[in-house]
Design an enzyme around this catalytic site. Structure first.
Site, PDB file in Angstrom:
ATOM      1  N   CYS A 160       0.853  -1.185   0.000  1.00 21.91           N
ATOM      2  CA  CYS A 160       0.000   0.000   0.000  1.00 21.91           C
ATOM      3  C   CYS A 160       0.894   1.242   0.000  1.00 21.91           C
ATOM      4  O   CYS A 160       1.288   1.733   1.060  1.00 21.91           O
ATOM      5  CB  CYS A 160      -0.914  -0.019   1.223  1.00 21.91           C
ATOM      6  SG  CYS A 160      -2.191   1.243   1.222  1.00 21.91           S
ATOM      7  N   CYS A 354      -7.969   5.287  -7.214  1.00 28.67           N
ATOM      8  CA  CYS A 354      -7.470   5.899  -5.986  1.00 28.67           C
ATOM      9  C   CYS A 354      -7.465   7.417  -6.107  1.00 28.67           C
ATOM     10  O   CYS A 354      -7.108   7.968  -7.154  1.00 28.67           O
ATOM     11  CB  CYS A 354      -6.058   5.402  -5.698  1.00 28.67           C
ATOM     12  SG  CYS A 354      -5.355   6.046  -4.153  1.00 28.67           S
TER      13      CYS A 354
END
Length: 428
Positions: A160, A354
Site C-alpha cells: 500500500c 485511488c
C-alpha cells in the site's frame, strides 16, 4: 434462517453488513465482529498525523448504527476460526456459530519483519490505524520543536504505497505553511523499483509526474530500497539495481520517520488450514469464495492477490476502495444466490481507483483492470483531487452512519470522473 457473520468492520466490513441487510431483508441474522468498538476511516489518517483531523472527526461507535439496521455487533478479538465446525472462538472463551462467514479483517501489520520498525516496539511512525496516526502526530509536534531530517516511505514487501506518497506531500505542505520546510530535509525511501510504481507497475504517467512533484518540492528519493535495520535516529538501507544486485549501502540519519510496513493475514485467519497462502491472505475463487470452505467468503486487503510483476525488492499489490466495493457486492449477491439454491455468478471487478491527497492538490489514478494489459491506464494531478478526497471522506462516513448500501464508486466517483468516456478513448 441463516446466520451470516462479517469478520471486520472497516471500509469493507461495514458496507458488507449494510448490503447484506438490504439484499436479504430481515429474514436472516447478520452479526458483525470487530476487534474494537469503533469504525475508523483509515484514508484520513495522513491528515490526523499532521493535525489536520482528529480522532473524533474520522471515527464513530459501531454498535448504535448497526443496531438501527437490525445487525448484531460483537467487539471482541477472534482467537480461532473453526472453519470445520462453522464457528468463531473469542478471547473470553465464548463461541459464535455461523452459516456463512465473510472475512474483511484487513491486514496484520508486519513491522517485525524489519528490526526497529514500527511505533510500538521500534523507532518509526505509522499511519495504518488512527491510534498510530495520533502517535505520529505527537512525534510530529516534537519535530516542529526540534527540526531535522525526515524519512518517509515503505518497507520491503509493502503493498500500500499511496498513503506514503500522500503523507510525504501533506507533511511538505504543512511544513511550508508553518515556514519550517527549509529546516527539514525530506527523503522518500521505497521498495518500489521506481517512483510512481505504486505496486501496480505504474499507472499512466505516474512515474514522471510524481518524480516531477518530488523535485519541485525538494524531496529526495531512494528506490529499490531494502530497509534492513532501523535504530533510533538512523536507518540502514541497501539500494539494489534493476537486476537485484547491491548498488549502494546507505546509513540515513533522521529526526522523524514514517514507514509503511508489509502486510500479512491476521493470525486467527492465517492459522486455518487450507484457507490462506503462506503470508496469511485468504485464497478465493472468481466469486470471492474460499476454494476449500464453500461458506467462507473474503473481501479487501486480506484477500490473496499476486504481485503485478517481480521487482528487485519485493512489493505487493494494493487493494483500493473500488476493488473492495466490487468484491463486497459480489459476495452479497453470491450469498443471496446460495440461500436460494442457485449457483454463484457475481464476480468482483478487481480494478484499481485511488484519490491521493497532496496537501493542496492531489493525484488520481485508474487502472482497469489492475493487472495488465489494461483497458484504462489513467493518472492525473489536479487541485480538484484534493477537494474530491475531502468530499469522499465526508460522504463515506455519512453513508456508514446512515446505514446506506449504495455503491459509492460505481454510482458516484467513476461516473463523475467519466470512466465510460475514458474507456471509449482507450479502446480507440
Amino acid at each position: 434462517m441463516a446466520h451470516i457473520v462479517v469478520l471486520g468492520a472497516g471500509t469493507g466490513g461495514m458496507p458488507a453488513a449494510y448490503e447484506l441487510r438490504a439484499e436479504l431483508g430481515t429474514e436472516h441474522r447478520i452479526t458483525v465482529v470487530n476487534a474494537v468498538d469503533y469504525f475508523q476511516f483509515v484514508p484520513s489518517n495522513p491528515w490526523v498525523a499532521v493535525g489536520w483531523r482528529d480522532r473524533e472527526s474520522i471515527t464513530f461507535p459501531i454498535r448504535p448504527y448497526l443496531a438501527k439496521k437490525g445487525i448484531d455487533f460483537l467487539a471482541q478479538s477472534v482467537t480461532r476460526v473453526d472453519a470445520a465446525n462453522n464457528a468463531l472462538d473469542f478471547q473470553d472463551g465464548s463461541r459464535l456459530e455461523y452459516d456463512y462467514l465473510l472475512i474483511a479483517t484487513g491486514p496484520k501489520l508486519a513491522f517485525e519483519e524489519v528490526s526497529g520498525a514500527g511505533p510500538d516496539n521500534g523507532f518509526t511512525q505509522s499511519i495504518c490505524t488512527v491510534n498510530h496516526a495520533e502517535h505520529a502526530y505527537g512525534a510530529y509536534k516534537k519535530l516542529l520543536d526540534n527540526p531535522g531530517p525526515v524519512i518517509i516511505g515503505a518497507l520491503p514487501a509493502a503493498s500500500c504505497f499511496g498513503p506514503a506518497y500522500e503523507f510525504a506531500f501533506i507533511m511538505n505542505r504543512d511544513l511550508r505553511n508553518r515556514k519550517l520546510r527549509h529546516k527539514i530535509p525530506m527523503t522518500f525511501v521505497t521498495s518500489e523499483p521506481y517512483i510512481g510504481h505504486l505496486g501496480l507497475g505504474g499507472v499512466g504517467d505516474s512515474k514522471s509526474m510524481l518524480e516531477s512533484e518530488m523535485r519541485n518540492n525538494d524531496i529526495k528519493w531512494i528506490t529499490n530500497a531494502k530497509v534492513t535495520k532501523i535504530e533510533e535516529g538512523k536507518m540502514f538501507v541497501t539500494e539494489l539495481d534493476d537486476s537485484g544486485n547491491v548498488k549502494k549501502e546507505h546509513e540515513l540519519p533522521y529526526e522523524y520517520s514514517m514507514m509503511l510496513p508489509a502486510f500479512k493475514g491476521v493470525e486467527a485467519v492465517a492459522a486455518v488450514e487450507g484457507l490462506c497462502n503462506p503470508r496469511g491472505f485468504v485464497i478465493v475463487d472468481e466469486f470471492q469464495r474460499s476454494k476449500k470452505y464453500r461458506n467462507i467468503f473474503s473481501a479487501g486487503v486480506c484477500v490473496a492477490i499476486p504481485p503485478v510483476e517481480v521487482t528487485p525488492v519485493p512489493t505487493g499489490t494494493p487493494k483500493t476502495g473500488y476493488m473492495i466495493e466490487s468484491m463486497v457486492t459480489a459476495i452479497v449477491h453470491n450469498i443471496a444466490a446460495d440461500l436460494k439454491g442457485k449457483p454463484a455468478e457475481s464476480k468482483g471487478t478487481w480494478n484499481a481507483f485511488c484519490l491521493a491527497d497532496m496537501g493542496d492538490t492531489g493525484a488520481a489514478f485508474i487502472a482497469l483492470p489492475q493487472i495488465p494489459p489494461r483497458n484504462v491506464n489513467w493518472f492525473v494531478k489536479a487541485k480538484w483531487v484534493h477537494w474530491a478526497k475531502v468530499a469522499f471522506e465526508k460522504y463515506f462516513i455519512y453513508k456508514m452512519k446512515q446505514g446506506s448500501s449504495e455503491p459509492i464508486y460505481e454510482k458516484h466517483m467513476l461516473k463523475w470522473i467519466g470512466i465510460e468516456r475514458l474507456q471509449r478513448k482507450n479502446s480507440h
